[in-house]
Every structure is written in C-alpha cells, then in structure tokens.
Design a protein around this motif. Structure first.
Motif, PDB file in Angstrom:
ATOM      1  N   ASP A 188       0.799  -1.229   0.000  1.00  0.00           N
ATOM      2  CA  ASP A 188       0.000   0.000   0.000  1.00  0.00           C
ATOM      3  C   ASP A 188       0.829   1.275   0.000  1.00  0.00           C
ATOM      4  O   ASP A 188       0.289   2.365  -0.219  1.00  0.00           O
ATOM      5  CB  ASP A 188      -1.017   0.007   1.145  1.00  0.00           C
ATOM      6  N   GLY A 199      -6.764  -0.351  -2.842  1.00  0.00           N
ATOM      7  CA  GLY A 199      -7.566  -0.374  -1.620  1.00  0.00           C
ATOM      8  C   GLY A 199      -7.257  -1.574  -0.756  1.00  0.00           C
ATOM      9  O   GLY A 199      -6.116  -1.778  -0.346  1.00  0.00           O
ATOM     10  N   PRO A 200      -8.229  -2.424  -0.444  1.00  0.00           N
ATOM     11  CA  PRO A 200      -7.988  -3.589   0.408  1.00  0.00           C
ATOM     12  C   PRO A 200      -7.033  -4.577  -0.258  1.00  0.00           C
ATOM     13  O   PRO A 200      -6.883  -4.594  -1.482  1.00  0.00           O
ATOM     14  CB  PRO A 200      -9.382  -4.188   0.596  1.00  0.00           C
ATOM     15  N   GLU A 202      -7.280  -7.600  -0.897  1.00  0.00           N
ATOM     16  CA  GLU A 202      -7.910  -8.456  -1.905  1.00  0.00           C
ATOM     17  C   GLU A 202      -7.815  -7.824  -3.295  1.00  0.00           C
ATOM     18  O   GLU A 202      -7.629  -8.525  -4.292  1.00  0.00           O
ATOM     19  CB  GLU A 202      -9.370  -8.715  -1.549  1.00  0.00           C
ATOM     20  N   ASN A 203      -7.920  -6.503  -3.354  1.00  0.00           N
ATOM     21  CA  ASN A 203      -7.787  -5.793  -4.631  1.00  0.00           C
ATOM     22  C   ASN A 203      -6.327  -5.607  -5.023  1.00  0.00           C
ATOM     23  O   ASN A 203      -5.965  -5.753  -6.193  1.00  0.00           O
ATOM     24  CB  ASN A 203      -8.478  -4.427  -4.559  1.00  0.00           C
ATOM     25  N   THR A 245      -0.445  -8.307   5.080  1.00  0.00           N
ATOM     26  CA  THR A 245      -0.456  -8.282   3.613  1.00  0.00           C
ATOM     27  C   THR A 245       0.097  -9.568   3.043  1.00  0.00           C
ATOM     28  O   THR A 245      -0.520 -10.211   2.179  1.00  0.00           O
ATOM     29  CB  THR A 245       0.348  -7.067   3.104  1.00  0.00           C
ATOM     30  N   HIS A 248      -1.823 -12.828   3.636  1.00  0.00           N
ATOM     31  CA  HIS A 248      -2.905 -12.965   2.657  1.00  0.00           C
ATOM     32  C   HIS A 248      -2.357 -13.458   1.320  1.00  0.00           C
ATOM     33  O   HIS A 248      -2.944 -14.358   0.686  1.00  0.00           O
ATOM     34  CB  HIS A 248      -3.620 -11.629   2.471  1.00  0.00           C
TER      35      HIS A 248
END
Length: 382
Positions: A188, A199-200, A202-203, A245, A248
């Motif tokens: 990010d 953004g999140p 996942e994106n 991060t 994930h």
C-alpha cells in the motif's frame, strides 16, 4: 527431520537436495537486444547439480518492462538460442531450471524502455536508480497505469512464459518482490489506486493473481513459483502492515497449488545485508499459510540454512552471493568445505572474470581470486 541435503518434491519435480541457486541480476547479456551470452550458459551450467534447482535471473517480459541495461529479457525470437543454451547446460548436469520473469514498473528509465515513461500502480515519487549507457542514473518520472492497460501486461507475462517453455525451461518464477511492478501493486505504500486493483489487500493482490494465472495457463501450477519480499526495502517499497499483507498473499498462492513460495528475508536489500544477525522471520510467519514448499533466501550461511530447514519454517534455501563464487556450493555445504569469497565489484556487469571463472573445490592450497572480498562475511547471501 528434514535436512538441507535430503531429497524433496517441489511441484512436478523430485530434487536431490535443497540448496537452490537464487536469481541474481548480473548484467551479462549481449547488446543490443539482450541476447543471453555464452558466458551466461557457462555460469549456469557450472552451478547446476544432479537433482538441484537453478533459478535464472529476472528476465524482463517486454522492452517497456526493462530496468537495467545489460539485464536479461525474453520477448523476441532472437533471444531463443541463447536461452536454449542455458537450459541445455543445466540439464546436462542433471539439474532443473526455472526462469524468473519480471516487469520493473517504476524502477526504470526512458533510455531502457524504448522511450516510454515507466509505469506503476500509482504515482508515488521515490529516489531510485536505473542502469543506462551512462551508468546508474536516477529513474525517470513514472505514470499510473490505466486499468485498460493491465491486461496487456498480463499477456506479456503469458507470452514470456510460452517462450521460456519453448526454450526448455522446467518452469517459471514470478518476480513479485524487491519493489518491482507486481510488488508495487501488492504493497500500500506504492498502490494508492481506488479501482479494482487498489484499496484492500484483496484488490491489491488482483494483479498478482492475474499474472500467476497467466503463467499457470502455460506451465501448469506445479511448474510455477512466486518470489516475495515481506518488509523488503529495495525500490523504496513499503506497506503499513506487511505481516497481514503477505500472509494474505501466501494464502492466495497456496490456493493455486503452485510449486513453491520463494521468500526473501527482510535482513537483506538486494545484494547488501541490512541487519546482520537478524533472525529469519518472514518464512516462519508465512509457514502456517502456505502448505507447499517454501524457499527461504537472504543472509544464510551453512548453519542457519540447515537450522531453518530442520525447524520446518522453510523447505529449501536459496543462495546468491556465495553461489556466485562457489559453483559447487551444494557439495561444499554438504561436506562443510571452505567457501571462496565472492567479488562484489563483479556483481553488476563485467566479463567472465569473477563470474564464470571460479573453480570448483580443490583440496590443494590455492589463493582466492584477485579482488575477492578479503574476508568471507558469513551473514551475506543474495
């Protein structure tokens, strides 16, 4: 208990040991057109071993993806024969060879991109360098990718993988580390987008997923690896919560069933050690999220490499700097033999000297190559 010298299955392949050649940008292609040179085939063939894994240095997937003059790329037919010579050399020694694929993103300069501005997920100014005919120079200003441009870059990854397969590579590794384009999307600090790619997490992981899927479409998941660098500092990269991060990211990649996850420990930055004595932490916190083989890299010596495998935090260990000067590194590590000091001045470009002229172990007395680091720093490995 697993050891560094046990056999292991990695994706589609059975390996005889767990000492991996890490990908290193060595800037030895023939110019123009980034043709893999004969000395590159010598270098990789020398470092191959029966049942060992060689990961070849990052190859740019297009002219626009390049960051350093003299670095590898694979996007036109004229490069095929040079890459085929490299895979032939590794296979002749009984090794397996993967090609790392990269897009440099904002870490570039118009002189090496064919005149096009470097691209990134977002415009976030930083102090970086690229290599041009004038040496290392500040990067050119970059621009944010339009969402309509992203599928074309994903296609470039797929096309490069297809070329790699045709040239005889056993698989490919996606370079999602060290602040290059895929990493810029993930973290990010460099991704300020507000569309489907920002953004999140996942994106922010969407581009990674699409690139991985493109490589899998060519090789299959069990012949694809991914390299990441949680908390890495190369390229002024940063994330507000790297453990969350990259945990994930590890889960996402685990679901694809890829061959391996290649993790650079945060104690190194490129070819430099930042935090000597810092424990290996990234592979350990990612281990619960990735059930397939993990390759750890960055700052390992013989003892620490053996320890991380025996602890189960990683399954294999990649070496760069020590492998650069010890073509028979797996043998030397297994038998606890002295290591030849590496030559830092030869890391970023040059001739065969201090590149492909390092001898295998010789029990007779011999002096280290002229210009070698005076003392071997056992904390350092690429």
């Amino acid at each position: 208990m697993a050891t560094l010298f046990n056999s292991i299955k990695v994706g589609a392949y059975d390996l005889d040991h767990r000492v991996v050649l890490a990908p290193m940008t060595r800037l030895r292609t023939l110019q123009p057109n980034d043709i893999p040179s004969p000395m590159m085939a010598d270098f990789y063939g020398q470092r191959a071993s029966e049942g060992g894994l060689v990961i070849v240095e990052a190859a740019s997937i297009s002219a626009h993806a390049r960051s350093y003059l003299g670095a590898a790329s694979f996007y036109h037919d004229g490069q095929h024969a040079g890459w085929q010579a490299i895979t032939d050399a590794v296979h002749a020694k009984g090794g397996r060879v993967f090609l790392q694929l990269i897009h440099g993103g904002r870490q570039s300069h118009v002189e090496v991109t064919g005149g096009a501005d470097p691209v990134a997920p977002s415009v976030v100014p930083f102090d970086g360098v690229a290599l041009t005919k004038d040496g290392f120079v500040p990067v050119s200003p970059h621009r944010a990718l339009g969402i309509e441009e992203i599928p074309g870059i994903v296609e470039d990854f797929r096309a490069a993988a297809a070329r790699a397969k045709k040239a005889g590579f056993d698989g490919v590794e996606l370079h999602a580390a060290n602040g290059y384009l895929v990493d810029q999307f993930i973290q990010d600090g460099t991704n300020r987008r507000t569309d489907a790619y920002g953004g999140p997490i996942e994106n922010r992981a969407r581009f990674l997923r699409e690139a991985v899927e493109a490589l899998i479409s060519v090789f299959g998941a069990d012949r694809v690896g991914v390299r990441i660098s949680p908390s890495g500092e190369w390229g002024s990269i940063s994330d507000s919560d790297p453990e969350a991060t990259f945990s994930h990211v590890a889960k996402v990649l685990n679901d694809y069933g890829i061959a391996y996850l290649h993790v650079i420990e945060p104690r190194v930055k490129g070819d430099d050690t930042l935090h000597a004595g810092h424990p290996a932490v990234a592979a350990a916190y990612l281990r619960p999220h990735f059930t397939r083989p993990i390759i750890a890299a960055g700052g390992f010596d013989r003892d620490s490499a053996m320890a991380i495998v025996e602890a189960g935090h990683a399954d294999l260990v990649a070496f760069g700097r020590h492998f650069s000067s010890n073509p028979d590194l797996p043998y030397r590590l297994q038998h606890d033999l002295p290591l030849t000091p590496y030559v830092r001045a030869a890391f970023w470009g040059g001739t065969e000297q201090h590149y492909s002229d390092f001898p295998a172990y010789d029990a007779s007395p011999a002096s280290a190559p002229a210009g070698a680091d005076a003392a071997l720093d056992e904390t350092e490995s690429a």
